[in-house]
Design an enzyme around this catalytic site. Structure first.
Site, mmCIF file in Angstrom:
data_model
loop_
_atom_site.group_PDB
_atom_site.id
_atom_site.type_symbol
_atom_site.label_atom_id
_atom_site.label_comp_id
_atom_site.label_asym_id
_atom_site.label_seq_id
_atom_site.Cartn_x
_atom_site.Cartn_y
_atom_site.Cartn_z
ATOM 1 N N CYS A 2 0.845 -1.182 0.000
ATOM 2 C CA CYS A 2 0.000 0.000 0.000
ATOM 3 C C CYS A 2 0.885 1.238 0.000
ATOM 4 O O CYS A 2 1.894 1.293 0.702
ATOM 5 C CB CYS A 2 -0.942 0.107 1.182
ATOM 6 S SG CYS A 2 -2.142 -1.206 1.290
ATOM 7 N N ARG A 27 4.094 -0.308 -4.748
ATOM 8 C CA ARG A 27 3.779 -0.788 -3.400
ATOM 9 C C ARG A 27 2.446 -1.546 -3.348
ATOM 10 O O ARG A 27 2.106 -2.136 -2.313
ATOM 11 C CB ARG A 27 3.705 0.388 -2.423
ATOM 12 C CG ARG A 27 5.006 1.145 -2.308
ATOM 13 C CD ARG A 27 4.854 2.301 -1.360
ATOM 14 N NE ARG A 27 4.601 1.844 -0.008
ATOM 15 C CZ ARG A 27 5.560 1.570 0.871
ATOM 16 N NH1 ARG A 27 6.806 1.708 0.548
ATOM 17 N NH2 ARG A 27 5.244 1.153 2.072
ATOM 18 N N TRP A 74 -2.693 -2.677 -1.704
ATOM 19 C CA TRP A 74 -2.356 -4.104 -1.824
ATOM 20 C C TRP A 74 -3.209 -4.787 -0.761
ATOM 21 O O TRP A 74 -2.941 -4.665 0.428
ATOM 22 C CB TRP A 74 -0.867 -4.322 -1.562
ATOM 23 C CG TRP A 74 -0.420 -5.727 -1.818
ATOM 24 C CD1 TRP A 74 0.003 -6.251 -3.001
ATOM 25 C CD2 TRP A 74 -0.304 -6.792 -0.857
ATOM 26 N NE1 TRP A 74 0.352 -7.579 -2.838
ATOM 27 C CE2 TRP A 74 0.172 -7.933 -1.532
ATOM 28 C CE3 TRP A 74 -0.567 -6.896 0.514
ATOM 29 C CZ2 TRP A 74 0.401 -9.154 -0.894
ATOM 30 C CZ3 TRP A 74 -0.345 -8.112 1.148
ATOM 31 C CH2 TRP A 74 0.135 -9.226 0.443
ATOM 32 N N ASN A 100 -1.766 2.410 5.655
ATOM 33 C CA ASN A 100 -0.890 1.311 5.210
ATOM 34 C C ASN A 100 -0.544 0.511 6.450
ATOM 35 O O ASN A 100 -0.053 1.093 7.431
ATOM 36 C CB ASN A 100 0.377 1.901 4.557
ATOM 37 C CG ASN A 100 1.453 0.856 4.329
ATOM 38 O OD1 ASN A 100 1.150 -0.321 4.136
ATOM 39 N ND2 ASN A 100 2.700 1.269 4.354
ATOM 40 N N GLY A 101 -0.786 -0.816 6.417
ATOM 41 C CA GLY A 101 -0.480 -1.659 7.575
ATOM 42 C C GLY A 101 -1.655 -2.572 7.880
ATOM 43 O O GLY A 101 -2.549 -2.741 7.040
ATOM 44 N N GLU A 481 18.119 -17.544 -6.717
ATOM 45 C CA GLU A 481 17.713 -16.198 -7.119
ATOM 46 C C GLU A 481 17.186 -16.205 -8.564
ATOM 47 O O GLU A 481 16.179 -15.556 -8.867
ATOM 48 C CB GLU A 481 18.894 -15.235 -6.934
ATOM 49 C CG GLU A 481 18.656 -13.799 -7.375
ATOM 50 C CD GLU A 481 17.447 -13.124 -6.749
ATOM 51 O OE1 GLU A 481 16.854 -13.652 -5.796
ATOM 52 O OE2 GLU A 481 17.063 -12.056 -7.261
ATOM 53 N N LYS A 485 13.399 -15.073 -9.637
ATOM 54 C CA LYS A 485 13.128 -14.020 -10.644
ATOM 55 C C LYS A 485 12.145 -14.538 -11.678
ATOM 56 O O LYS A 485 11.178 -13.888 -12.017
ATOM 57 C CB LYS A 485 14.406 -13.608 -11.373
ATOM 58 C CG LYS A 485 15.357 -12.643 -10.742
ATOM 59 C CD LYS A 485 14.844 -11.290 -10.371
ATOM 60 C CE LYS A 485 14.109 -11.313 -9.083
ATOM 61 N NZ LYS A 485 14.741 -10.974 -7.880
ATOM 62 N N GLU A 488 8.463 -15.208 -10.276
ATOM 63 C CA GLU A 488 7.664 -14.076 -9.827
ATOM 64 C C GLU A 488 7.184 -13.187 -10.962
ATOM 65 O O GLU A 488 6.142 -12.555 -10.839
ATOM 66 C CB GLU A 488 8.377 -13.254 -8.750
ATOM 67 C CG GLU A 488 9.560 -12.458 -9.204
ATOM 68 C CD GLU A 488 10.243 -11.696 -8.065
ATOM 69 O OE1 GLU A 488 9.557 -11.223 -7.165
ATOM 70 O OE2 GLU A 488 11.477 -11.588 -8.115
ATOM 71 N N HIS A 504 18.463 -37.119 -5.079
ATOM 72 C CA HIS A 504 17.796 -37.546 -3.847
ATOM 73 C C HIS A 504 16.289 -37.289 -3.887
ATOM 74 O O HIS A 504 15.628 -37.318 -2.855
ATOM 75 C CB HIS A 504 18.435 -36.856 -2.639
ATOM 76 C CG HIS A 504 19.876 -37.217 -2.458
ATOM 77 N ND1 HIS A 504 20.277 -38.458 -2.013
ATOM 78 C CD2 HIS A 504 21.013 -36.525 -2.708
ATOM 79 C CE1 HIS A 504 21.603 -38.505 -1.983
ATOM 80 N NE2 HIS A 504 22.072 -37.349 -2.401
ATOM 81 N N LYS A 601 6.105 -4.271 -3.761
ATOM 82 C CA LYS A 601 7.538 -4.075 -3.594
ATOM 83 C C LYS A 601 7.965 -4.131 -2.133
ATOM 84 O O LYS A 601 8.971 -4.710 -1.793
ATOM 85 C CB LYS A 601 7.901 -2.719 -4.198
ATOM 86 C CG LYS A 601 9.374 -2.372 -4.148
ATOM 87 C CD LYS A 601 10.132 -3.115 -5.214
ATOM 88 C CE LYS A 601 11.610 -2.871 -5.174
ATOM 89 N NZ LYS A 601 12.342 -3.980 -5.799
HETATM 90 C C1 F6R Z 1 12.023 -10.496 -5.193
HETATM 91 C C2 F6R Z 1 11.919 -9.447 -4.199
HETATM 92 C C3 F6R Z 1 11.573 -9.825 -2.809
HETATM 93 C C4 F6R Z 1 12.339 -8.935 -1.808
HETATM 94 C C5 F6R Z 1 11.844 -9.219 -0.380
HETATM 95 C C6 F6R Z 1 12.624 -8.414 0.638
HETATM 96 O O1 F6R Z 1 12.403 -9.982 -6.429
HETATM 97 O O2 F6R Z 1 12.106 -8.295 -4.493
HETATM 98 O O3 F6R Z 1 11.794 -11.177 -2.562
HETATM 99 O O4 F6R Z 1 13.696 -9.200 -1.920
HETATM 100 O O5 F6R Z 1 10.491 -8.895 -0.293
HETATM 101 O O6 F6R Z 1 12.512 -7.045 0.389
HETATM 102 P P1 F6R Z 1 13.486 -6.013 1.082
HETATM 103 O O7 F6R Z 1 14.847 -6.253 0.545
HETATM 104 O O8 F6R Z 1 12.950 -4.673 0.711
HETATM 105 O O9 F6R Z 1 13.434 -6.290 2.551
#
Ligand code: F6R
Length: 606
Positions: A2, A27, A74, A100-101, A481, A485, A488, A504, A601
């Protein structure tokens, strides 16, 4: 999670609010809304869908108010819908609130308010807030006292901006465990969840701390603590440019951010490492203290946790301190062994991730020193930690993290060298590692040249159901990682495994033509890694290799070559073709790369 914004000044608020929401859309983006005060009445417009729908709807209304608040959502409580969108009003339409929260005790508060005759029309936790404020207001308290009393009843997390139609010249803003900043312009103020919302308007921001209350009018801002004693706050200048929050000719923020990596890594290095010296601003640890440390915990979520995994071996090998990497959301619930001999590192790009902040608070309670590694100056985590150090990646807007990850691995590698040097550990590798770190920006530029090759490859992969990633040693976290990527932003099912672990169990998933992407960058492990790849080729897998080694076998479907570097920092290079692959696969599927479904984000709820 949010985004909230607010404006008070002399200009029309509506376009300024919409612009701020567009900049915060990363966000959350399932519904949006705004409130202004017009002729002593609260106007409210809200809608399911993206900020663009709100823009169209609000432009038709010709709003002239010069004060307002707005929200991009969100959803947590209550599905995305017009009625669940923010702002929320109290029953008498006196107060308008964006939040937000999560209000954890909203059910109890709702019952209490119901018993006093209040009704609720949404399924949100937020709707209790304006009604609770009204409840206290109706008992003779003024706006600020009513807000203060109401916020004392709220359990959970909140950043709030509130309008009151009876005091139409001001916004009251407050927060607890959710971020809120206030930018100062010329006789105008800009409230937002994060600085990128209004970098075009100002570089000067106040950062609210938990339980602070700000009363903001066109020409003045006053800050109060929980008990409504006046407090003073310093203003901070943010040196991010407005360009850094624009696409600048790129189709998507993610692609721009992938291409910004030579620079974001260069900036991160230049603030900490020269040829022969490591100096990290804000960090001064003594040899005596580091000698008492017998365990390091690196705690983070998602991509940031993968950065922690990538440097675990370096901390252990260079500093000779046992290093554990943990998911923040698990860490605090497993009663970790923490005392004053433990050093806890918390990685968070946004600095606002609720799980990571909660895990940091736990370590503080147990007398461990804490270091935050963040990309955002003044973010919540940096205000909680004993020490804060910064990646200099610039604002990361795309939901999928790219340049923050490579900057994190770079900075953490420099941090490991710093610890080893403070401890006066003699290790001949340190000198060459420093040189290799200094060369990373040019090597990243080199890796980016694989883009066309990767784009071609994406045409073969975009319609696959499953794609697997494997790696050994340092290549395992890099494969985690790469897999994250891809899933997501392309919604293709993907998992990553340690290469030796396939046999395994996971090898049962391999069918004819299942794509398997292997990262191979450790000279010492090449043969073992290749054996694992051969095991899956035998079972029909299509094998794609990312490597900096010369491979003799030639039965691979595709090899993508990357430059060689010190193995400790190879994830900075090996992840880049995987970021590009995820990007191109997502584009071919016609998806919204920067705003993948269900994600946001900054994850400010636990
Ligand atoms: C994936 C991604 C998330 C963040 C995670 C932590 O691409 O961006 O997995 O890495 O939500 O976010 P931060 O680093 O802001 O604590």
């Amino acid at each position: 999670m949010c985004g909230i914004v607010g404006y008070v000044g002399s200009k029309k608020a509506q376009p300024i609010l919409i612009k701020g929401l567009f900049n915060l859309e990363y966000r959350g983006y399932d519904s949006a809304g705004l409130s202004t005060i017009e002729n002593d009445d609260i106007e409210i417009i809200k809608t399911k869908g993206r900020v663009n729908s709100l823009k169209e709807k609000s432009e038709n209304k010709n709003l002239n108010g010069t004060i307002g608040i707005a929200h991009t959502r969100w959803a947590t409580h209550g599905k995305p819908s017009d009625v669940n969108s923010h702002p929320h009003l109290d029953n008498s339409n006196t107060f308008s609130v964006v939040h937000n929260g999560i209000i954890e005790n909203y059910t109890e508060l709702k019952e209490m308010l119901n018993s006093k005759g209040y009704n609720f029309s949404s399924q949100t936790d937020t709707e209790v807030i304006p009604n609770l404020i009204h409840y206290y207001y109706s008992k003779g308290n003024d706006f600020i006292h009513a807000v203060s009393l109401a916020s004392k009843d709220l359990k959970g997390s909140y950043a709030l901006s509130i309008l009151c139609k009876n005091e139409p010249d001001k916004i009251i803003a407050t927060r607890k465990d959710s971020p809120l900043v206030i930018g100062e312009g010329q006789s105008e103020f800009f409230i937002s969840s994060d600085t990128p919302a209004y970098l075009n308007e100002t570089k000067n921001f106040y950062f609210l701390d938990d339980n602070d209350i700000a009363v903001i009018t066109k020409n003045n801002i006053d800050f109060y603590n929980n008990n409504l004693d006046k407090i003073s706050k310093n203003i901070k200048t943010i040196d991010w440019s407005q360009d850094s929050v624009q696409k600048n000719g790129y189709e998507d923020f993610m692609l721009k951010e992938i291409y910004e990596q030579p620079n974001s890594i260069r900036e991160t290095i230049s603030s900490t490492l020269t040829q022969d010296k490591v100096e990290i601003e804000g960090l001064k640890l003594s040899k005596e203290y580091l000698k008492t440390i017998n365990r390091i915990y690196i705690v983070a979520c998602g991509t940031a946790m993968h950065a922690g995994l990538a440097v675990k071996k370096l901390f252990e090998n260079l500093c000779k301190i046992q290093t554990e990497v943990d998911l923040a959301s698990e860490f605090r619930y497993r009663d970790p062994l923490i005392d004053e001999k433990t050093l806890c590192l918390y990685i968070s790009q946004s600095g606002e991730t609720a799980d990571t902040i909660a895990a940091l608070k736990l370590a503080k309670q147990k007398n461990s020193k804490t270091i935050a590694i963040s990309n955002v100056i003044g973010s919540s985590i940096t205000r909680e930690a004993d020490y804060s150090i910064y990646t200099h990646a610039g604002p990361e807007i795309a939901v999928a993290s790219t340049k923050a990850y490579t900057a994190q691995v770079t900075l953490l590698s420099i941090l490991a060298i710093y610890f080893a040097e403070v401890l006066e550990i003699e290790n001949p590798q340190i000198k060459s590692l420093k040189q290799d770190i200094l060369e990373l920006p040019s090597k990243v530029t080199e890796v980016l040249k694989v883009n066309d090759e990767v784009k071609e490859l994406s045409k073969e992969l975009y319609d696959k159901k499953d794609i697997f990633f494997i790696g050994r040693g340092i290549d395992y976290p890099a494969s985690l990682e790469g897999s994250l990527k891809l899933k997501e932003i392309s919604y293709i099912h993907s998992d990553a495994y340690a290469s030796g672990e396939l046999k395994h169990g996971p090898i049962a998933l391999i069918e004819n033509n299942t794509p398997l992407i292997s990262i191979i960058t450790d000279k010492k492990l090449v043969e073992k890694s290749i054996s694992n790849v051969q095991e899956v080729i035998t079972r029909g897998a299509t094998s794609i290799i990312i490597t900096n080694q010369k491979l003799v076998e030639n039965n691979f479907h595709k090899i993508i070559h990357i430059p060689e570097t010190n193995n400790y920092i190879s994830p900075v290079l090996s992840v880049i073709p995987l970021q590009l692959l995820a990007y191109h696969v997502s584009k071919l599927k016609g998806l919204d790369v920067d705003k993948p479904r269900n994600l946001a984000k900054s994850v400010t709820v636990e």
